[in-house]
Design an enzyme around this catalytic site. Structure first.
Site, PDB file in Angstrom:
ATOM      1  CE  LYS A  95      -4.215  -1.702   0.023  1.00 39.33           C
ATOM      2  NZ  LYS A  95      -5.054  -1.513  -1.185  1.00 39.33           N
ATOM      3  CD  GLU A 117     -10.336   3.965   0.228  1.00 42.18           C
ATOM      4  OE1 GLU A 117     -10.305   5.204   0.133  1.00 42.18           O
ATOM      5  OE2 GLU A 117      -9.533   3.214  -0.368  1.00 42.18           O
ATOM      6  CB  SER A 384       0.178  -8.047  -1.529  1.00 45.20           C
ATOM      7  OG  SER A 384      -0.783  -8.875  -0.906  1.00 45.20           O
TER       8      SER A 384
END
Lengths: 406, 269
Positions: A95, A117, A384
């Protein structure tokens, strides 16, 4: 360069084939058009790119390693498995790649307030992190269901100085958090930058987030050529909105020899209706600024997604994935909660790596495919995120299982 | 002339603004909602906006979000909303009725089918929040070709450069969202509204209706002096939320509508 490239989208209207676009309220349109223009300028500005590269290297810790998973390879007895170690990034997931890019853009646009969000909390933590680093006010919207199952991340965001606003609407998950973030944005449009965490939302977000995440695929390409002298035979990544997958896939889309597989969350199983597999179990619709595949009922109302992994718990998918599915360039499969949990344990025990439940979906797909493939098949899976945030969820499930067998 | 054109022409003649009321179809249930709808013209509504419920009303504040949840919970869908319009039209051939909502349920229903059935049911126009002019071909163009007005939202962020694009293809009236925000939040100052109206006038001859944050008869009256219409939504919907019974919901919504209508009528322009 191939004749027909899969890498030129979106068009000037933000469309990938029939997907994408800018389906937002008029209040937001002028801002989104500004953002698209500013991003076009930034992405060719050497100063911006240099700054981005600096923070990727010295703050995020890139490049992330491409690791030969020897024991998983032995376990499967087929394809040679490589893990792209995005979980080693600062804040523990992919991220941050996108957050660094967008925060530099926000600063360039003179915005003082950042909103985002979050589902699993990883995007919220990454956003709170970069907001702290650049001294900007930060507000994170998070569904109450997700707050309950991701308390460590909520605390982390607060430590970083962010305000976490619980969202009770709907089922209190990612979709509801995104609605609330959009309501905040429409109210504070002049001062606020909406830092969307995935390759969804109105144009330019899907393209912009993809570009910031494409560093994953670019590095993978170089690293594998260095280690093996050639490109991979296949790529596997999990998909909620689809940013880690798009980041890995995009630099390889025009390589016909590379098989690409995206893995959706099948929850309790697609046939049960309790899942988050928009491509395998949804139909095209319009939500959150883009046309894409969505989970809907017979009246065109949005159905709540279900997945054990909060990060995949979203009823839509990025429009570029919808398009790649449409044209058949990428294969999209799905993995149940149960399969993902099994893969989670296997990875812990065999590699000493605790994967996120999201990434465990990709691993489960690898465990299905790798045994059937020859030993010289090179398979790269995007790890990830790390699983520290999922301890509570996994513990809960192990306990349930013990109780059932008692 | 369309019903909207006729209505705004009559009001111009009468030298007063329109009271435009918003309620969500099927809130709190089909029968109660139909009773409210049928009572609105007699209670002073000049133009009716009927909300098509959606699970994810991203541009709406808490009052209308809850209205959507109540309506969906009671089983409202697009088929029933169109049935409600037909039932309304049996008793009222003159009050313009505009459907308002989000694109996805229409997209799922099928654009062609929706337009044909809406026309046939007696719908006069559409307001679709998440369809900016960049996506005119999705619904605006075919709707107008079939004789349905497509009412554009303009906002404080729609600058002079963009206004012509937003207004091109707008028909029926222009809805000015007077604050950047969600429905039912704070209101804009009269000074802001006055300036915005002056700016919009330079770009369009269509009637201008002002909405967002208008709750009381007095407030409605002062905005009515500045434009061709005043839109009230959340305040009416709140009456449904607060009512102790279905009868009270009907009575309270129509009661507030009467007071608002008086406020608007007193404000001769």
């Amino acid at each position: 360069m191939t004749e027909t490239s899969y890498r030129t989208g979106p068009d000037e209207k933000g469309l990938f084939g029939r997907f994408g676009g800018q389906y937002v309220a008029e209040t937001l349109m002028p801002l989104i058009l500004d953002l698209a223009e500013e991003y076009e300028r930034a992405k060719v500005d050497p100063a911006f790119l240099e700054e981005l590269a600096y923070f990727q290297r010295d703050y995020v810790g890139r490049p992330s390693p491409l690791y030969f998973a020897e024991r998983l390879t032995e376990h499967c007895g087929g394809a040679k498995i490589y893990l792209k170690r995005e979980e080693l990034n600062h804040t523990g997931a992919h991220k941050i790649n996108n957050c660094i890019g967008q925060i530099l853009l926000a600063r360039r646009m003179g915005k003082q307030r950042i909103i985002a969000e979050t589902g699993a909390g990883m995007h919220g933590v990454a956003t709170a992190t970069v907001a702290a680093r650049f001294g900007l006010q930060c507000v994170i919207y998070m569904g109450t269901t997700d707050i309950d199952r991701q308390q460590a991340n909520v605390f982390r965001m607060k430590l970083l100085g962010a305000e976490v606003i619980p969202v009770t609407a709907g089922t209190g998950t990612l979709k509801d958090a995104m609605n609330e973030a959009l309501r905040d944005w429409v109210t504070n449009v002049e001062t606020t930058f909406y830092l969307i965490g995935t390759v969804a939302g109105p144009h330019p977000y899907p393209a912009m987030v993809r570009d910031f995440q494409a560093v994953i695929g670019k590095e993978t390409r170089e690293q594998l050529i260095e280690k093996e002298g050639r490109l991979p035979d296949s790529l596997v990544a999990c998909i909620g909105g689809g940013s880690n997958a798009m980041g890995l896939f995009h630099p390889f889309l025009d390589e016909p020899g590379v098989k690409i597989v995206g893995v959706e969350a099948a929850g309790h199983g697609i046939e049960t209706g309790k899942h988050a597999a928009s491509l395998n179990g949804g139909v095209p619709g319009v939500l959150h600024g883009n046309r894409t595949f969505l989970l809907q009922d017979a009246d065109g109302q949005i159905i709540d997604a279900h997945s054990i992994s909060a990060g995949l718990d979203y009823p839509g998918i990025g429009p570029e994935h919808a398009w790649l599915h449409d044209i058949g360039r990428v294969e999209y499969s799905s993995i149940t909660d149960h399969e993902a949990l099994q893969a989670f344990h296997t990875c812990c025990r065999l590699e000493g790596i605790i994967p996120a439940l999201e990434s465990s979906h990709a691993l489960a797909e690898v465990f299905k495919r790798a045994p059937r493939l020859p030993k010289d098949h090179l398979m790269v899976v995007n790890l990830s995120g790390r699983g520290d945030k999922d301890m509570q969820t996994v513990m809960h499930h192990m306990q349930e299982k013990l109780e059932k067998h008692a | 002339m369309s019903r909207l054109q006729t209505r705004f022409a009559e009001l111009k003649q009468a030298d007063r603004a329109a009271l435009v009321t918003f309620v969500t179809a099927g809130d709190p249930d089909y029968e109660t909602s139909l009773a409210i709808l049928k009572g609105l013209p007699e209670a002073g509504a000049d133009v009716i906006e009927l909300g098509m419920p959606f699970t994810d009303p991203m541009a709406d504040g808490p009052a209308i979000q809850l209205a959507n949840i109540r309506a969906l919970g009671a089983g409202q869908n697009l088929v029933k909303t169109l049935r409600m319009v037909r039932a309304f039209r049996e008793g009222d051939r003159t009050t313009p009725l505009v459907l308002m909502g989000y694109f996805n349920p229409i997209h799922y229903y099928g654009v062609e089918r929706f337009i044909a059935e809406a026309r046939e049911a007696g719908v006069d126009g559409l307001i679709v929040v998440d369809l900016p002019p960049e996506h005119n071909e999705d619904l605006c163009d075919p709707a107008q070709a079939a004789g349905l007005d497509f009412i554009r939202l303009t906002t404080p962020t729609t600058d002079d450069k963009r206004l012509p694009r937003v207004l091109a293809g707008s028909s029926g009236f222009v809805y000015y969202v007077s604050v950047a925000g969600v429905t039912g939040a704070h209101a804009a100052s009269l000074e802001h509204v006055e300036q915005a109206v002056a700016r919009l006038r330079r770009h369009t001859d269509l009637p201008l209706c002002i909405g967002f944050g208008i709750r009381s008869p007095e407030h409605a009256g002062s905005v009515a002096r500045l434009a061709e219409g005043v839109v009230v939504g959340s305040a009416l919907v709140d009456r449904i939320a607060k009512a102790g019974s279905k009868e009270q919901a009907v009575g309270d919504v129509l009661g507030l509508c009467r007071e608002l209508a008086e406020g608007v009528r007193r404000a001769r322009r």
